[in-house]
Design an enzyme around this catalytic site. Structure first.
Site: not given
Length: 669
Positions: A2, A100, A289, A363-364
């Protein structure tokens, strides 16, 4: 995920609190397009724009306890919320939602600020104690989610993004040359910096209490890279890495909406995708990408991983024109100067991700910081040992230093040898590991007419940390990365801001505290640090294509000045025109104009890395001045958002004391 915003007045006054909080939330509506809500009290207004991921129907914000004493506006995710909820139920707490957000609220009620140490996640929040009239603000330990504070007369403002302050009557943005010097020097804001005078970022691992116009700050988490586990063998290390990362990915797949993965083409994101594929019951969506410019493109490896795992793969192909066209929008969302253009393709990728119906991605990010994947760490190891190594060992290690550079040969090794002779002893106290990087920063600082000492603030930062002095050279390098480039650029400009610009939440399994702790227990124990992330690769080699498992690090980059030189968009007048540069009196206008002219007219191979970086800094500073200081072009840069559907509006000002009411959990509009 948010966005939050609000204000609290020491004098309890505000002519139109409803209009002001609505305007602030509208300015950050891209972070939470699914709904909005706010709460008003004497001298306070705060609210949330919501991206509905957990318990979409019931997790409306702001949320309060049954008594109406505590009110929470929350941004982010606490991934271990189920385990915390179970503990809280055992303590007698009764839950009304399955999200949560309520876990965070009740954890604060149960443990106060100590609850922050229990949270495994990326978050920032504002919690109001109506009885005490205290406002509490907090941010996660690694700086994944932003939170800014500013004073405006007797009012203290806060928001997930500074652009919310544009909606506050009379508030003025002013770029701060002292902060800019620091940002130019080390490529990124320091934890407390925003780049604007009078606006500060709440640093990672801290919480603050706002009481009667005063802000008190407290640190709840300090970075440490001391070994926390005893690992007896390389086999055990590999098994523990595999198990810990599996747990970290599993936690971050908790969602009531589909979760996708960003594939960069490197081993880190491939590992995350492989684990997500195993743990996800439905087909996995991946996103990448691609670049028209082959120098930057990793699409072959991206597709190889996608085909190997059988994912539904989506790619956003990026041209020079795309970068030039999207740059102003991306800078507006980034809010701070940037030294490279790589964040712009991520802005476009998140757009593609949201168009595919995905709100959450993994993601890494964070793997190189935890498992010493950057060249910086190898360079630090070698420079620290330089004077003790025989000549043949120096050369052997230099030959292994940059395996990703195709043309790294004898001439380069000779040049690096001379450089390492020069930088084998510490010149800047505490900053040994980053001294080579800071050479480019010194050049960028020439953009300012009076840069002073660009490294004064970072020197003070390391000097003020009692544990820093006892760290090894590599641990100091890690500490600096975790305090500077990771939160200031990778997790923000290139991460949170670009993904949330289109309502996409990013999650980073490698930034799980247990993963970082484990990495500190195995790093440099079973190899010399020159074989990049060997243990991590070995842990997942059997799940990845060999070409990716063995691929050396290929730093994610995008075309920089060349993209703008090829397209010459109209807004380049901001850095080429004398009259436009005059709007930035703190700049060295002659140097800036000369630099911009060179990088936009000379062949790319005649423009150095430091000139590329400095040009991007100059352009982003000029655009930020246009959007935030002069307030021009905001409509074109996404600055005219509407408030999302109002789901909760609670006005407590008519109530003398906190008590249970239907307003606490019902919508009042």
């Amino acid at each position: 995920m948010c966005g939050i915003a609000g204000f609290i007045n020491a004098d309890r006054g505000c002519d139109d609190p409803q209009g002001r909080i609505s305007g602030m939330l509208a300015a950050i509506a891209h972070r939470g397009p699914d709904g909005a809500g706010y709460v008003l009290d004497d001298g306070l207004a705060m609210g949330t724009v919501r991206l509905a991921i957990l318990d979409p129907a019931a997790g409306v914000q702001p949320i309060s306890d049954e008594s109406g004493r505590y009110w929470l506006c929350y941004n982010g995710e606490v991934y271990n919320y189920r385990e915390l909820r179970e503990t809280l139920v055992g303590l007698g707490h009764v839950f009304r939602t399955d999200c949560d957000t309520e876990v965070v609220l009740r954890a604060w009620m149960a443990w106060g600020p100590d609850c922050l140490k229990r949270f495994n996640g990326g978050f920032s929040f504002a919690l109001y104690d109506r009885r005490q009239k205290d406002l509490f603000l907090a941010r996660d330990r690694y700086g994944k989610r932003p939170l800014f504070l500013a004073r405006h007369g007797e009012t203290i403002l806060f928001a997930s993004e500074m652009k919310a302050f544009l909606a506050v009557p009379g508030f003025r943005f002013e770029q701060d040359p002292a902060q800019l010097a620091s940002i130019l020097g080390q490529w990124t804001p320091l934890p407390h910096q925003s780049g604007f005078r009078g606006i500060e970022s709440l640093p990672m691992g801290e919480w603050a209490r706002v009481r009667e116009g005063r802000i008190e700050r407290f640190v709840y988490d300090e970075l440490s890279f001391a070994a926390s586990e005893t690992i007896s063998s390389e086999h055990e290390a590999v098994e523990r890495i595999r198990a810990q990362l599996t747990d970290a990915v599993s936690l971050r797949l908790r969602s009531d909406v589909e979760v996708g993965v960003y594939l960069s083409g490197g081993v880190d994101s491939a590992i995350v995708a492989a684990l997500a594929r195993e743990l996800t019951p439905h087909p996995l969506s991946t996103f990448s990408v691609e670049f028209e410019d082959a120098e930057f493109d990793e699409s072959a490896e991206q597709r190889l991983v996608a085909e190997h795992l059988g994912t539904r793969h989506h790619a956003r192909r990026i041209s020079h024109a795309d970068i030039a066209e999207a740059c102003p929008d991306a800078v507006y969302h980034a809010e701070v100067p940037a030294f490279r253009s790589a964040f712009i393709p991520m802005f476009l990728l998140s757009q593609r991700t949201r168009e595919a119906g995905i709100k959450v991605i993994l993601s890494g990010e964070g793997a190189d910081e935890a498992f010493l994947g950057y060249d910086l760490f190898k360079e630090t190891l070698l420079r620290a040992a330089w004077n003790e190594l025989p000549e043949d060992m120096r050369r052997s290690r230099l030959e292994r230093l940059y395996p990703h550079l195709a043309h790294y040969g004898p001439k380069d090794i000779a040049a690096v040898t001379g450089l390492y002779h020069q930088f084998s002893a510490e010149k800047m106290p505490g900053l040994f590991s980053h001294e080579l990087r800071f050479q480019n920063g010194q050049f960028s600082a020439r953009l300012l007419s009076a840069p002073g000492d660009p490294f004064a603030e970072i020197s003070a930062l390391v000097a003020g940390n009692p544990a820093f002095g006892s760290m090894s050279a590599v641990e100091k390098a890690q500490w600096l990365e975790y305090k500077t480039l990771l939160p200031g650029y990778l997790l923000s400009t290139q991460g949170d801001r670009m993904s949330l610009a289109h309502g996409v939440e990013n999650r980073c399994p490698f930034l799980d505290p247990s993963v970082i702790g484990l990495a500190s227990s195995v790093n440099l124990r079973f190899d010399d640090g020159f074989t990049e992330k060997r243990l991590l690769r070995d842990a997942f080699r059997d799940r990845l294509p060999g070409a990716v498992a063995d691929k050396r690090k290929f730093p994610y980059r995008a075309p920089d000045a060349a993209a703008f030189a090829a397209r010459r968009p109209d807004y380049l007048d901001l850095v080429l025109s004398e009259s436009e540069l005059a709007n930035l009196p703190f700049l060295n206008a002659k140097f800036a104009q000369r630099l911009a002219t060179k990088v936009l007219t000379k062949p790319a191979d005649e423009v150095s890395t430091k000139e590329n970086q400095t040009f991007l800094f100059l352009l982003s500073i000029a655009l930020l001045d246009r959007f935030f200081v002069q307030r021009q072009g905001l409509g074109q840069a996404g600055g005219s958002s509407a408030l999302p559907p109002l789901q909760r509006a609670v006005d407590l000002r008519a109530e003398a004391t906190p008590h249970a009411s239907q307003g606490n959990f019902a919508s009042l509009t």
